[in-house]
Design a protein around this motif. Structure first.
Motif, PDB file in Angstrom:
ATOM      1  N   TYR A 136      -6.182 -68.509 -18.168  1.00 27.05           N
ATOM      2  CA  TYR A 136      -4.100 -68.925 -18.560  1.00 27.05           C
ATOM      3  C   TYR A 136      -4.500 -69.476 -20.081  1.00 27.05           C
ATOM      4  O   TYR A 136      -3.192 -68.895 -21.233  1.00 27.05           O
ATOM      5  CB  TYR A 136      -3.742 -70.094 -17.720  1.00 27.05           C
ATOM      6  N   ILE A 137      -5.466 -69.362 -20.830  1.00 29.96           N
ATOM      7  CA  ILE A 137      -5.986 -69.816 -22.390  1.00 29.96           C
ATOM      8  C   ILE A 137      -5.908 -68.716 -23.131  1.00 29.96           C
ATOM      9  O   ILE A 137      -5.458 -68.644 -23.956  1.00 29.96           O
ATOM     10  CB  ILE A 137      -7.073 -71.061 -22.130  1.00 29.96           C
ATOM     11  N   PRO A 138      -6.917 -67.503 -22.629  1.00 31.53           N
ATOM     12  CA  PRO A 138      -6.016 -66.662 -23.997  1.00 31.53           C
ATOM     13  C   PRO A 138      -5.033 -65.994 -23.033  1.00 31.53           C
ATOM     14  O   PRO A 138      -4.709 -64.975 -24.271  1.00 31.53           O
ATOM     15  CB  PRO A 138      -7.768 -65.655 -23.230  1.00 31.53           C
ATOM     16  N   ALA A 139      -4.969 -66.108 -21.904  1.00 31.02           N
ATOM     17  CA  ALA A 139      -3.451 -65.242 -21.679  1.00 31.02           C
ATOM     18  C   ALA A 139      -2.694 -65.679 -22.362  1.00 31.02           C
ATOM     19  O   ALA A 139      -1.239 -65.015 -22.982  1.00 31.02           O
ATOM     20  CB  ALA A 139      -2.810 -65.500 -20.147  1.00 31.02           C
ATOM     21  N   ASN A 140      -2.378 -66.764 -23.072  1.00 26.58           N
ATOM     22  CA  ASN A 140      -1.135 -67.431 -23.578  1.00 26.58           C
ATOM     23  C   ASN A 140      -1.620 -67.553 -25.879  1.00 26.58           C
ATOM     24  O   ASN A 140      -0.837 -67.609 -26.215  1.00 26.58           O
ATOM     25  CB  ASN A 140      -1.118 -68.818 -23.935  1.00 26.58           C
ATOM     26  N   ILE A 141      -3.061 -66.792 -25.851  1.00 27.95           N
ATOM     27  CA  ILE A 141      -3.399 -66.748 -26.988  1.00 27.95           C
ATOM     28  C   ILE A 141      -3.453 -65.597 -27.856  1.00 27.95           C
ATOM     29  O   ILE A 141      -2.828 -65.628 -28.602  1.00 27.95           O
ATOM     30  CB  ILE A 141      -5.099 -67.597 -27.542  1.00 27.95           C
ATOM     31  N   LEU A 142      -3.937 -64.432 -26.646  1.00 31.42           N
ATOM     32  CA  LEU A 142      -4.480 -62.984 -27.048  1.00 31.42           C
ATOM     33  C   LEU A 142      -2.354 -62.796 -27.432  1.00 31.42           C
ATOM     34  O   LEU A 142      -1.636 -62.626 -26.532  1.00 31.42           O
ATOM     35  CB  LEU A 142      -4.804 -62.503 -26.051  1.00 31.42           C
ATOM     36  N   PRO A 143      -2.349 -61.159 -28.027  1.00 32.69           N
ATOM     37  CA  PRO A 143      -1.120 -60.941 -27.453  1.00 32.69           C
ATOM     38  C   PRO A 143      -0.924 -60.186 -26.528  1.00 32.69           C
ATOM     39  O   PRO A 143      -1.488 -59.159 -25.716  1.00 32.69           O
ATOM     40  CB  PRO A 143      -0.755 -59.864 -28.958  1.00 32.69           C
ATOM     41  N   ILE A 144       0.512 -59.942 -26.078  1.00 35.06           N
ATOM     42  CA  ILE A 144       0.467 -59.421 -24.187  1.00 35.06           C
ATOM     43  C   ILE A 144       1.168 -58.142 -25.524  1.00 35.06           C
ATOM     44  O   ILE A 144       1.228 -57.460 -24.164  1.00 35.06           O
ATOM     45  CB  ILE A 144       1.770 -60.717 -23.685  1.00 35.06           C
ATOM     46  N   MET A 145       1.717 -57.776 -25.967  1.00 38.88           N
ATOM     47  CA  MET A 145       1.948 -56.626 -26.120  1.00 38.88           C
ATOM     48  C   MET A 145       2.117 -56.337 -27.916  1.00 38.88           C
ATOM     49  O   MET A 145       2.175 -57.317 -29.062  1.00 38.88           O
ATOM     50  CB  MET A 145       3.506 -56.182 -26.371  1.00 38.88           C
ATOM     51  N   VAL A 146       2.420 -55.152 -28.272  1.00 41.49           N
ATOM     52  CA  VAL A 146       1.776 -54.793 -29.656  1.00 41.49           C
ATOM     53  C   VAL A 146       3.219 -53.653 -30.267  1.00 41.49           C
ATOM     54  O   VAL A 146       3.553 -53.378 -29.609  1.00 41.49           O
ATOM     55  CB  VAL A 146       0.683 -53.645 -30.074  1.00 41.49           C
ATOM     56  N   THR A 147       4.237 -54.382 -31.444  1.00 39.60           N
ATOM     57  CA  THR A 147       5.253 -53.623 -31.395  1.00 39.60           C
ATOM     58  C   THR A 147       4.832 -53.035 -32.888  1.00 39.60           C
ATOM     59  O   THR A 147       3.998 -53.631 -34.071  1.00 39.60           O
ATOM     60  CB  THR A 147       6.456 -54.736 -32.531  1.00 39.60           C
ATOM     61  N   GLU A 148       5.509 -51.563 -33.018  1.00 36.34           N
ATOM     62  CA  GLU A 148       4.558 -50.821 -34.398  1.00 36.34           C
ATOM     63  C   GLU A 148       6.116 -50.223 -34.518  1.00 36.34           C
ATOM     64  O   GLU A 148       6.702 -49.898 -34.095  1.00 36.34           O
ATOM     65  CB  GLU A 148       4.184 -49.755 -33.856  1.00 36.34           C
ATOM     66  N   ALA A 149       6.108 -50.860 -35.861  1.00 37.67           N
ATOM     67  CA  ALA A 149       8.397 -50.309 -36.288  1.00 37.67           C
ATOM     68  C   ALA A 149       8.225 -50.079 -37.950  1.00 37.67           C
ATOM     69  O   ALA A 149       6.835 -50.804 -38.958  1.00 37.67           O
ATOM     70  CB  ALA A 149       9.038 -51.698 -36.301  1.00 37.67           C
ATOM     71  N   LEU A 150       8.007 -48.341 -38.076  1.00 30.53           N
ATOM     72  CA  LEU A 150       8.210 -48.081 -39.314  1.00 30.53           C
ATOM     73  C   LEU A 150       6.436 -48.365 -39.818  1.00 30.53           C
ATOM     74  O   LEU A 150       5.617 -48.721 -41.716  1.00 30.53           O
ATOM     75  CB  LEU A 150       8.957 -48.661 -40.350  1.00 30.53           C
ATOM     76  N   GLY A 151       5.171 -48.399 -39.043  1.00 28.26           N
ATOM     77  CA  GLY A 151       4.011 -48.157 -39.873  1.00 28.26           C
ATOM     78  C   GLY A 151       3.275 -49.819 -39.372  1.00 28.26           C
ATOM     79  O   GLY A 151       2.252 -49.550 -39.341  1.00 28.26           O
ATOM     80  N   ASP A 152       4.190 -50.419 -39.555  1.00 29.18           N
ATOM     81  CA  ASP A 152       3.604 -51.870 -39.441  1.00 29.18           C
ATOM     82  C   ASP A 152       3.051 -52.243 -37.191  1.00 29.18           C
ATOM     83  O   ASP A 152       4.073 -51.726 -36.758  1.00 29.18           O
ATOM     84  CB  ASP A 152       4.648 -53.333 -40.147  1.00 29.18           C
ATOM     85  N   ARG A 153       2.203 -52.349 -37.433  1.00 27.03           N
ATOM     86  CA  ARG A 153       1.772 -53.163 -36.435  1.00 27.03           C
ATOM     87  C   ARG A 153       1.545 -54.624 -36.308  1.00 27.03           C
ATOM     88  O   ARG A 153       0.639 -55.442 -36.780  1.00 27.03           O
ATOM     89  CB  ARG A 153       0.316 -51.986 -35.685  1.00 27.03           C
ATOM     90  N   MET A 154       2.330 -54.925 -34.939  1.00 30.27           N
ATOM     91  CA  MET A 154       2.510 -56.532 -35.005  1.00 30.27           C
ATOM     92  C   MET A 154       2.082 -56.997 -33.696  1.00 30.27           C
ATOM     93  O   MET A 154       2.588 -56.589 -32.601  1.00 30.27           O
ATOM     94  CB  MET A 154       3.658 -57.675 -35.433  1.00 30.27           C
ATOM     95  N   GLY A 155       0.511 -57.999 -32.898  1.00 28.69           N
ATOM     96  CA  GLY A 155       0.833 -58.103 -32.045  1.00 28.69           C
ATOM     97  C   GLY A 155       1.486 -59.326 -31.899  1.00 28.69           C
ATOM     98  O   GLY A 155       2.176 -59.944 -32.548  1.00 28.69           O
ATOM     99  N   SER A 156       2.468 -59.376 -30.643  1.00 29.73           N
ATOM    100  CA  SER A 156       2.727 -60.781 -29.954  1.00 29.73           C
ATOM    101  C   SER A 156       2.494 -61.498 -28.971  1.00 29.73           C
ATOM    102  O   SER A 156       2.515 -60.875 -28.113  1.00 29.73           O
ATOM    103  CB  SER A 156       4.148 -60.573 -30.527  1.00 29.73           C
TER     104      SER A 156
END
Ligand SMILES: [Zn+2]
Ligand SMILES: [Zn+2]
Length: 422
Positions: A267-287
């Motif tokens: 549960y600890i890494p599951a909360n820290i690591l990104p669950i999805m990556v959003t790529e908008a206009l070339g920017d990649r952002m994990g959340s």
């Protein structure tokens, strides 16, 4: 030896192990355990035609739901449209075959298999007896792994998440899917486990006349966890359904604690690591999960932010605490309030599966948001870990034997099951 006609009258509560003598139950009535109030049996009218009708209709809706587009999205002139089957395909192409498998199993395969099995079992078809027994054994085990309605809730949450970015449309398959969710739940609801097993084979005769209001353990009897037959405690093999079990689940607390401990670590890494990556206009952002909740909250989507916060953060953490508390209490600590601990157990059993919502939201988002240069969403490793946490805590709750909570209770004065309309 008590004859087999009389053995049908006796039942050990599967939740608290109290022996009750079932009175004649009118059609449409339900008998509940006098001590823990768990439903013992329901006498449904039309026990064959009703579940068959719901199951057939559910399967037809499932077919329709897979034939046409499911949902679509339009962002500044560019659009994307997906069918249900495209959701696992996209995940496989992103190297998330594990998530695709979970999706196929929990959302489509398990509910469909259960509906076909129900149809085969409730109707008097000339099936070989070992096949009937085998199917009935897996049917009730698979029940909690069918997550069609949780996926639907995930789809609705994804809609709200995406409304800020573009126009969301529902396809011709969306309504059949909603109906499928309702019909398959109803089909399951209309089948009484004890009735179904009696149709397959009569309950084995009792070794002696039991006493109502006393736990099975104290009189040397046990309940078969699969077919609810009352058996001598020392006989580990059920003669009706061939399930091997004991008066209490062996090493129940050790198993539950081991699974719980593993899920806390993941549960600890599951909360820290990104669950999805959003790529908008070339920017990649994990959340990660918490970042998603904060983003929704700051966008003003308070109800969805709350749903995700409750389902993905509060429920898993409280559930782990509750399972730990149940084990601690069953081990002889605490205030020994069986009614309260039983309530906690029931809540844990009920809400556990709903934490899968976030995994399904990621599945829908990553399949639907494929809009070329504009915006793309991909699953990330946190999602797999999070799914693992939900599955492990479900297993932890399943390996816990709720009867341990009641074993220290004195004899019960209420011997008659309570009857009420269904
Ligand atoms: Zn009970
Ligand atoms: Zn059995």
């Amino acid at each position: 030896m008590c004859s087999s006609e009389h053995s049908e009258e006796w039942m050990l509560c599967p939740q608290c192990d109290l022996m009750t003598r079932l009175p004649p139950i009118a059609i449409g009535q339900k008998a509940s355990c006098p001590r823990c109030h768990a439903a013992l049996i329901v006498n449904w009218s039309e026990p064959r035609r009703r579940p068959s009708g719901y199951a057939l209709a559910a399967l037809f809706m499932l077919l329709l739901a897979n034939l046409f587009p499911f949902v679509s999205m339009q962002v500044s002139g560019l659009g994307s449209e997906i069918t249900l089957m495209e959701i696992p395909q996209v995940m496989v192409s992103e190297d998330y075959a594990s998530l695709a498998t979970l999706f196929m199993l929990f959302v489509q395969a398990v509910p469909a298999f259960c509906m076909v099995t129900l149809l085969l079992l409730v109707n008097p078809l000339p099936l070989p007896q070992p096949l009937r027994i085998g199917l009935a054994r897996i049917l009730f085990k698979l029940k909690s792994w069918g997550m069609a309605e949780i996926f639907l809730a995930g789809v609705l949450v994804s809609f709200v998440k995406l409304m800020a970015y573009g126009d969301i449309g529902i396809g011709s398959s969306f309504l059949p899917w909603c109906l499928f969710c309702l019909l398959q739940l109803r089909a399951f609801q209309c089948v009484d486990r004890r009735w179904l097993w009696r149709e397959i084979a009569p309950q084995p005769p009792l070794p002696f006349r039991p006493q109502a209001g006393i736990s099975g353990l104290k009189q040397g009897l046990r309940s078969c966890p699969c077919c609810t037959a009352v058996l001598p405690a020392e006989r580990s093999l059920c003669p009706r359904c061939a399930t091997i079990a004991h008066a209490r689940r062996r090493h129940s607390l050790q198993w539950t604690l081991a699974l719980l401990f593993t899920s806390v670590i993941i549960y600890i890494p599951a909360n820290i690591l990104p669950i999805m990556v959003t790529e908008a206009l070339g920017d990649r952002m994990g959340s990660n999960i918490m970042a998603g909740v904060i983003l929704l909250w700051s966008d003003g989507s308070y109800p969805v932010a709350l749903v995700i916060f409750i389902a993905s953060i509060m429920v898993p953490s409280l559930k782990m605490l509750a399972i730990g508390w149940l084990c601690w209490d069953a081990n002889g600590h605490g205030r020994r309030d069986s009614e309260k601990m039983h309530l906690i157990y029931e809540v844990v059993e009920f809400v556990g599966r709903w934490s899968m919502i976030d995994v399904f939201v990621i599945a829908v988002l990553s399949a639907l948001v494929r809009i070329g240069q504009l915006m793309n969403i991909y699953p990330a490793p946190g999602a797999i870990l999070f799914a693992a946490v939900v599955i492990l805590t479900m297993f932890a709750a399943m390996t816990f034997d709720p009867r341990l909570t009641w074993d220290r209770e004195p004899e019960n004065s209420m011997k008659e099951p309570s009857l009420d309309g269904k």
